[in-house]
Design a protein around this motif. Structure first.
Motif, PDB file in Angstrom:
ATOM      1  N   ARG A  93       1.074  -0.897   0.209  1.00 39.46           N
ATOM      2  CA  ARG A  93       0.450  -0.321  -0.110  1.00 39.46           C
ATOM      3  C   ARG A  93       1.269   1.328   0.059  1.00 39.46           C
ATOM      4  O   ARG A  93       1.587   1.124   0.480  1.00 39.46           O
ATOM      5  CB  ARG A  93      -0.611   0.200   1.279  1.00 39.46           C
ATOM      6  CG  ARG A  93      -1.710   1.636   0.924  1.00 39.46           C
ATOM      7  CD  ARG A  93      -2.848   1.315   1.951  1.00 39.46           C
ATOM      8  NE  ARG A  93      -3.688  -0.262   1.889  1.00 39.46           N
ATOM      9  CZ  ARG A  93      -4.846  -0.256   1.746  1.00 39.46           C
ATOM     10  NH1 ARG A  93      -4.408  -0.576   4.156  1.00 39.46           N
ATOM     11  NH2 ARG A  93      -5.078  -1.758   2.030  1.00 39.46           N
ATOM     12  N   ALA A  94       0.484   1.924  -0.782  1.00 42.35           N
ATOM     13  CA  ALA A  94       1.095   3.173  -0.944  1.00 42.35           C
ATOM     14  C   ALA A  94       0.394   4.396  -1.275  1.00 42.35           C
ATOM     15  O   ALA A  94      -0.851   4.350  -1.982  1.00 42.35           O
ATOM     16  CB  ALA A  94       2.328   2.956  -2.294  1.00 42.35           C
ATOM     17  N   VAL A  95       0.450   5.352  -0.388  1.00 43.84           N
ATOM     18  CA  VAL A  95      -0.287   6.803  -0.423  1.00 43.84           C
ATOM     19  C   VAL A  95       0.184   8.111  -0.865  1.00 43.84           C
ATOM     20  O   VAL A  95       1.710   8.378  -0.020  1.00 43.84           O
ATOM     21  CB  VAL A  95      -1.010   6.899   0.744  1.00 43.84           C
ATOM     22  CG1 VAL A  95      -1.862   7.782   1.203  1.00 43.84           C
ATOM     23  CG2 VAL A  95      -2.244   5.739   1.134  1.00 43.84           C
ATOM     24  N   LEU A 116       2.292   5.272  12.171  1.00 41.83           N
ATOM     25  CA  LEU A 116       2.679   4.272  11.194  1.00 41.83           C
ATOM     26  C   LEU A 116       3.717   3.144  11.965  1.00 41.83           C
ATOM     27  O   LEU A 116       3.528   2.148  12.588  1.00 41.83           O
ATOM     28  CB  LEU A 116       2.398   3.732  10.162  1.00 41.83           C
ATOM     29  CG  LEU A 116       0.974   4.219   9.346  1.00 41.83           C
ATOM     30  CD1 LEU A 116       1.051   5.255   7.506  1.00 41.83           C
ATOM     31  CD2 LEU A 116       0.402   3.581   8.710  1.00 41.83           C
ATOM     32  N   GLY A 117       4.688   4.469  12.178  1.00 36.93           N
ATOM     33  CA  GLY A 117       5.800   3.583  12.686  1.00 36.93           C
ATOM     34  C   GLY A 117       5.666   2.698  14.182  1.00 36.93           C
ATOM     35  O   GLY A 117       6.414   1.685  14.186  1.00 36.93           O
ATOM     36  N   ARG A 118       4.721   3.998  14.781  1.00 34.15           N
ATOM     37  CA  ARG A 118       5.309   3.297  15.523  1.00 34.15           C
ATOM     38  C   ARG A 118       3.955   2.209  15.848  1.00 34.15           C
ATOM     39  O   ARG A 118       3.688   1.560  16.878  1.00 34.15           O
ATOM     40  CB  ARG A 118       4.512   4.833  16.722  1.00 34.15           C
ATOM     41  CG  ARG A 118       5.728   5.654  16.841  1.00 34.15           C
ATOM     42  CD  ARG A 118       5.714   7.049  17.941  1.00 34.15           C
ATOM     43  NE  ARG A 118       6.567   7.716  17.703  1.00 34.15           N
ATOM     44  CZ  ARG A 118       7.072   7.812  18.742  1.00 34.15           C
ATOM     45  NH1 ARG A 118       6.514   7.498  19.731  1.00 34.15           N
ATOM     46  NH2 ARG A 118       8.293   8.755  19.357  1.00 34.15           N
ATOM     47  N   VAL A 176      -4.760   4.186   6.677  1.00 31.10           N
ATOM     48  CA  VAL A 176      -4.166   3.706   5.921  1.00 31.10           C
ATOM     49  C   VAL A 176      -4.165   2.263   5.484  1.00 31.10           C
ATOM     50  O   VAL A 176      -3.977   1.804   4.540  1.00 31.10           O
ATOM     51  CB  VAL A 176      -3.335   5.084   5.515  1.00 31.10           C
ATOM     52  CG1 VAL A 176      -1.364   4.165   4.857  1.00 31.10           C
ATOM     53  CG2 VAL A 176      -2.768   5.966   5.695  1.00 31.10           C
ATOM     54  N   GLU A 177      -4.278   1.802   6.878  1.00 28.04           N
ATOM     55  CA  GLU A 177      -4.023   0.544   7.147  1.00 28.04           C
ATOM     56  C   GLU A 177      -4.412  -0.425   6.788  1.00 28.04           C
ATOM     57  O   GLU A 177      -4.413  -1.374   5.750  1.00 28.04           O
ATOM     58  CB  GLU A 177      -3.434   0.223   8.618  1.00 28.04           C
ATOM     59  CG  GLU A 177      -2.034   0.651   9.668  1.00 28.04           C
ATOM     60  CD  GLU A 177      -2.435   0.356  10.505  1.00 28.04           C
ATOM     61  OE1 GLU A 177      -1.645   0.133  11.234  1.00 28.04           O
ATOM     62  OE2 GLU A 177      -3.690   0.605  11.287  1.00 28.04           O
ATOM     63  N   ARG A 178      -6.038   0.289   7.193  1.00 27.39           N
ATOM     64  CA  ARG A 178      -7.550  -0.147   6.827  1.00 27.39           C
ATOM     65  C   ARG A 178      -8.331  -0.072   5.235  1.00 27.39           C
ATOM     66  O   ARG A 178      -8.645  -0.641   4.980  1.00 27.39           O
ATOM     67  CB  ARG A 178      -8.250   0.326   7.706  1.00 27.39           C
ATOM     68  CG  ARG A 178      -8.745  -0.130   9.620  1.00 27.39           C
ATOM     69  CD  ARG A 178      -8.534  -1.817   9.458  1.00 27.39           C
ATOM     70  NE  ARG A 178      -7.444  -2.635  10.463  1.00 27.39           N
ATOM     71  CZ  ARG A 178      -8.018  -3.424  11.075  1.00 27.39           C
ATOM     72  NH1 ARG A 178      -8.720  -4.382  10.333  1.00 27.39           N
ATOM     73  NH2 ARG A 178      -7.514  -3.319  12.311  1.00 27.39           N
ATOM     74  N   GLY A 179      -7.869   0.883   4.532  1.00 27.81           N
ATOM     75  CA  GLY A 179      -8.069   1.508   3.038  1.00 27.81           C
ATOM     76  C   GLY A 179      -9.219   1.903   3.158  1.00 27.81           C
ATOM     77  O   GLY A 179      -9.429   2.064   1.834  1.00 27.81           O
ATOM     78  N   ALA A 186     -10.997   2.438   9.400  1.00 23.87           N
ATOM     79  CA  ALA A 186     -10.808   2.593  10.443  1.00 23.87           C
ATOM     80  C   ALA A 186     -11.449   2.891  11.738  1.00 23.87           C
ATOM     81  O   ALA A 186     -10.824   2.636  12.697  1.00 23.87           O
ATOM     82  CB  ALA A 186      -9.885   3.612   9.306  1.00 23.87           C
ATOM     83  N   VAL A 187     -12.587   3.743  11.342  1.00 27.95           N
ATOM     84  CA  VAL A 187     -13.568   4.168  12.570  1.00 27.95           C
ATOM     85  C   VAL A 187     -14.126   2.904  13.566  1.00 27.95           C
ATOM     86  O   VAL A 187     -14.597   3.295  14.714  1.00 27.95           O
ATOM     87  CB  VAL A 187     -14.478   5.387  12.571  1.00 27.95           C
ATOM     88  CG1 VAL A 187     -15.766   5.452  12.777  1.00 27.95           C
ATOM     89  CG2 VAL A 187     -14.005   6.899  11.422  1.00 27.95           C
ATOM     90  N   ASP A 188     -14.488   1.843  12.311  1.00 25.29           N
ATOM     91  CA  ASP A 188     -15.028   1.228  12.812  1.00 25.29           C
ATOM     92  C   ASP A 188     -14.329   0.497  14.016  1.00 25.29           C
ATOM     93  O   ASP A 188     -15.245  -0.650  14.712  1.00 25.29           O
ATOM     94  CB  ASP A 188     -15.595  -0.149  11.828  1.00 25.29           C
ATOM     95  CG  ASP A 188     -16.855   0.654  10.612  1.00 25.29           C
ATOM     96  OD1 ASP A 188     -17.386   1.677  11.415  1.00 25.29           O
ATOM     97  OD2 ASP A 188     -17.116  -0.073  10.087  1.00 25.29           O
ATOM     98  N   VAL A 189     -12.868   0.017  13.785  1.00 26.89           N
ATOM     99  CA  VAL A 189     -11.935  -0.296  14.241  1.00 26.89           C
ATOM    100  C   VAL A 189     -11.833   0.284  15.910  1.00 26.89           C
ATOM    101  O   VAL A 189     -12.033   0.005  17.208  1.00 26.89           O
ATOM    102  CB  VAL A 189     -10.573  -0.665  13.473  1.00 26.89           C
ATOM    103  CG1 VAL A 189      -9.858  -0.687  15.448  1.00 26.89           C
ATOM    104  CG2 VAL A 189     -10.858  -1.748  12.230  1.00 26.89           C
TER     105      VAL A 189
END
Length: 281
Positions: free
Chosen positions: A3-5, A27-29, A266-269, A274-277
Motif C-alpha cells: 500500500r502506497a498513499v 504508522l511506524g509506532r 491508511v492501514e485499513r484502506g 478505520a473508524v469502526d475499529v
C-alpha cells in the motif's frame, strides 16, 4: 507494490507535510515498516522537518538522478528518520520536468513507481509527499500510489478545491489508462486540517459529507505544538516523548490520537473501516 498513499492538495498551506510526517510516524509506532518519499524541492519540505535539510543540496546522487536513470538504486538514498525511513528531497527536483523533456524520457510519469518497486518487499507502507503544484512530480506520486489522502481547510475555498481536485484525478485516470487499462486513482480520505470552532467549519463539513466525500469524522485542530515540533525538527510524537521539550497540554494530546487514526485509515484502506475499529476498541 504494497500500500502506497500520496498526501496531496492543490492548495498550499493546508498542513499537508505536517500530516504526512506525523502519519508516517504513527504508522511506524504501530509496528509497520514505512518509507516516506519527499518529492518537494522547496524549502520547508518534509526533509527539512525531520532534520535532513542538508541532504537537499548535496552533490551526491539524489532522487532526481534516480528518476532520470533507472539503473540508479533508490535504496542507496534511504536514511533512517526514526519511526520511518526517508528518501529525502533535493533541490535538483525543481528542474526534473525540463530534464526529462530534454532526455525525451518515455513514460516519465511512471519513473517513481519503477524505482520503488524493488523496495516493495522491505516496507509495509509507502507515503509520498509531492509539491502542491500540479507537475510531473505530482504525476509520479499519483501513479506510484494510486490512493490519495487530502488535507483540507474547512472553508469555502477548501470545499471548491475538493471538486477541482476530483476533476483533476478523473482526468489523470483517463489519461493513464492509455498505458494501463486497470489504472485507477481514488480518494482514500479527506482530512479536515487546522480546524477551528466557527460556524463555517461545521457548514463546510456538512456539505462535504452530504456530497459523499470520504471525510473523517474528526478534524486535526490548529495547535501551536505542531509548530514547536517543526522548529525542533521532530514529529509531534517525538516532541511528546522528549525530555528536552515541554509536556503536551491536555487539549494537545488529541493530536496523537488523530494522527494515529489517519494511520489506521491508511492501514485499513477506508475511513469507515478505520473508524469502526476505533469504535470497537
Amino acid at each position: 507494490m504494497k500500500r502506497a498513499v500520496t498526501l496531496w492538495s492543490e492548495s498550499g498551506g493546508v498542513g499537508k507535510t505536517t500530516m504526512a510526517t506525523n502519519t508516517a510516524a504513527a504508522l511506524g509506532r504501530r509496528g509497520a515498516d514505512v518509507l516516506v518519499v519527499d518529492l518537494d524541492p522547496q524549502l520547508g519540505s518534509l526533509t527539512d522537518h525531520v532534520g535532513f535539510g542538508d541532504l537537499k543540496t548535496t552533490d551526491d546522487d539524489h532522487l532526481g538522478d534516480v528518476l532520470l536513470d533507472q539503473d540508479r538504486d533508490a535504496s542507496d538514498l534511504v536514511v533512517d528518520a526514526g519511526d520511518f525511513d526517508l528518501i529525502p528531497s533535493h533541490e535538483g527536483l525543481a528542474n526534473i520536468e525540463s530534464e526529462m523533456a530534454a532526455r525525451n524520457t518515455s513514460l516519465r510519469e511512471f519513473q517513481l513507481r519503477s524505482s520503488l518497486t524493488p523496495l516493495a518487499s522491505e516496507y509495509d507502507y509507502f507515503l509520498i509527499d509531492p509539491p502542491a503544484t500540479l507537475n510531473v512530480l505530482v504525476d509520479n506520486a499519483l501513479v506510484a500510489a494510486r490512493d490519495v489522502v487530502i488535507p483540507i481547510e474547512l472553508t469555502r475555498k477548501g470545499s471548491v478545491s475538493i471538486d477541482g481536485l476530483e476533476d483533476t484525478l478523473d482526468s489523470m485516470e483517463r489519461g493513464f489508462r492509455t498505458f494501463d487499462e486497470s489504472f485507477s486513482l481514488g480518494i482514500l480520505a479527506v482530512v479536515p486540517n487546522e480546524v477551528g470552532d466557527s460556524n463555517i467549519y461545521r457548514e463546510v463539513r456538512e456539505e462535504l459529507e452530504s456530497g459523499g466525500k470520504p471525510v473523517t469524522p474528526f478534524g486535526i485542530r490548529k495547535r501551536d505544538v505542531l509548530k514547536e515540533a517543526w522548529r525542533n525538527q521532530m514529529t509531534v510524537f517525538e516532541f511528546a516523548d522528549s525530555a528536552e521539550t515541554r509536556d503536551l497540554r491536555p487539549y494537545e494530546k488529541d493530536l496523537l490520537d488523530q494522527f494515529d487514526t489517519v494511520a489506521r485509515i491508511v492501514e485499513r484502506g477506508s475511513v469507515e473501516a478505520a473508524v469502526d475499529v476505533e469504535v470497537a476498541q
